[in-house]
Write an enzyme that holds these catalytic residues in place. Structure first.
Site, PDB file in Angstrom:
ATOM      1  CG  LEU A 222     -39.464  -0.074 -51.844  1.00  0.00           C
ATOM      2  CD1 LEU A 222     -38.043  -0.497 -52.192  1.00  0.00           C
ATOM      3  CD2 LEU A 222     -39.432   1.025 -50.789  1.00  0.00           C
ATOM      4  CG  HIS A 223     -44.151   4.748 -55.504  1.00  0.00           C
ATOM      5  ND1 HIS A 223     -44.599   4.573 -54.225  1.00  0.00           N
ATOM      6  CD2 HIS A 223     -44.556   5.990 -55.875  1.00  0.00           C
ATOM      7  CE1 HIS A 223     -45.265   5.641 -53.835  1.00  0.00           C
ATOM      8  NE2 HIS A 223     -45.253   6.535 -54.812  1.00  0.00           N
ATOM      9  NE  ARG A 224     -43.274   8.541 -51.541  1.00  0.00           N
ATOM     10  CZ  ARG A 224     -44.372   9.121 -51.979  1.00  0.00           C
ATOM     11  NH1 ARG A 224     -44.313  10.010 -52.939  1.00  0.00           N
ATOM     12  NH2 ARG A 224     -45.521   8.828 -51.455  1.00  0.00           N
TER      13      ARG A 224
END
Ligand code: UD1
Length: 384
Positions: A222-224
């Site tokens: 996850l990085h958004r």
């Protein structure tokens, strides 16, 4: 001919590696040599976010590093333009080649065109329709002003046509990242999952490394900003994986610097680190991630690149977004991915469905490992 190609952030590196190989091959086979300079904007600078990829993918060191680093979007784009303009004025390339959708493509396409230099965008035509995504703004600007738009699939070519892009600018070349996947499949498969865990477990306050004793596992990335920057979004996702996914199977979570920072600031990092069935890993190298993808039961991700790799490898993929610029990776288009946003009920429902599925690899048209040579040919054949 002189080409400057530009990379800035992690997802660019696997896209430029095959292009550089194609130039090398051309220079071996042909008397008309291409002079090539690789520019790294420096947006990603940690070893694990940058250097590791150059080494594994055998990308020659960048000829020029602009040293941009972290910052707001305006800071990153502005500084890149100022520094890249100097490079372009000094080296006067015939072409600037940009890949993907990170801030470098906006900054460098605008700079190139203001210097009257031809610009080619590899991975053109993707559209999420979501103007809150910085990458969508980058894609729209870069595609509007680039001279040659090399698309990964026919849907992307159609997007460009519907925006009025003339036919002579559009070439359906295939997905260049799949060249890298095909070049590295075997090497990746020779790695051992437990070695990957051992070598990459996050070092945090005496947290112990664990051995994986199950052949089955899930993977999450996850990085958004839309998923990780707000507590009310990130915390329910963390609860779901701790309380449900980790009850079914071990979960390997490779953690982006932004996400780690946010977990820490929300006071969630210690709980995540201490769960017995959760393996918290640093950002992985290309080969390590590919190995995990080849063997994961299911992947939960908000990464566009992983959606594509899951399609080719057949790994059931839950995309934690409400839209995608890569519809070809969705189940309804024959891919492996389903959009689940950040609604926990939907994530749960699709997670159960994914767990009941078997791995089903598919290869969309021209995702055949030979895209880079088609990209280079399109540049060499360009008539304007
Ligand atoms: C960028 C790209 C995104 C891509 C992602 C892959 C844009 C608009 N976004 O987002 O499309 O999917 O890369 O990772 O270009 N940081 C480090 N070390 C680094 C780089 C970043 O610690 O080497 C931290 C910094 O705290 C930084 C944060 O990560 O503020 C975010 O980095 P940034 O490059 O701004 O955007 P990404 O979220 O990585």
């Amino acid at each position: 001919m002189k080409i400057i190609s530009v990379v800035g952030a992690r997802p660019n590196f696997m896209k430029i590696a095959p292009f550089i190989k194609a130039i090398k091959k051309h220079n071996t086979d042909s008397t008309e040599k291409i002079e090539h300079l690789l520019v790294h904007t420096g947006q990603h600078y940690d070893d694990r976010m940058s250097r590791a990829f150059f080494e594994q993918l055998e990308i020659p060191s960048a000829d020029i590093n602009l040293g941009i680093g972290s910052g707001t979007h305006a800071e990153q784009v502005g500084s890149t333009m100022i520094e890249f303009e100097k490079v372009v004025k000094e080296h006067k390339p015939d072409w600037v080649v940009i890949v993907g959708d990170v801030n470098a493509i906006l900054a460098c396409s605008v700079t190139a065109k203001k210097e009257h230099i031809l610009c080619c965008h590899i991975e053109a035509g993707l559209r999420s329709g979501d103007m809150t995504m910085p990458e969508e703004v980058n894609r729209l600007v870069a595609d509007r002003i680039s001279d040659l738009l090399l698309t990964p699939d026919r849907l992307s070519s159609e997007n460009l046509r519907s925006e009025g892009v003339p036919e002579n600018k559009i070439v359906f070349a295939g997905n260049i990242m799949i060249d890298t996947l095909e070049n590295n499949r075997q090497k990746a498969d020779s790695l051992k999952v437990n070695d990957i865990i051992h070598d990459n477990t996050v070092d945090h306050q005496g947290y112990l490394k664990k051995e994986l004793n199950s052949p089955e596992f899930a993977v999450m990335t996850l990085h958004r900003p839309s998923n990780v920057d707000r507590r009310e979004v990130l915390e329910p996702i963390v609860r779901f994986i701790l309380d449900e996914v980790c009850n079914d199977q071990p979960l390997l979570w490779t953690i982006h610097p932004r996400t780690r920072k946010m977990l820490d600031s929300f006071g969630l990092l210690d709980e995540v680190m201490s769960h017995k069935n959760l393996y918290v890993l640093e950002p992985l190298g290309y080969l390590e991630m590919l190995k995990l993808n080849m063997h994961a039961r299911v992947i939960l991700t908000d990464s566009g690149g992983l959606q594509e790799e899951c399609t080719v490898l057949g790994t059931p993929c839950l995309t934690l977004r409400w839209n995608t610029e890569r519809p070809i990776t969705l189940i309804e288009h024959g891919g492996a991915s389903v959009l689940v946003g950040n609604n926990i009920n939907l994530i749960r429902e699709e997670y159960k469905r994914a767990m009941a599925k078997k791995r089903n690899p598919v290869a969309p048209e021209l995702w055949d490992g030979r895209t880079a040579e088609r990209c280079l040919k399109a540049i060499l054949d360009y008539k304007g």
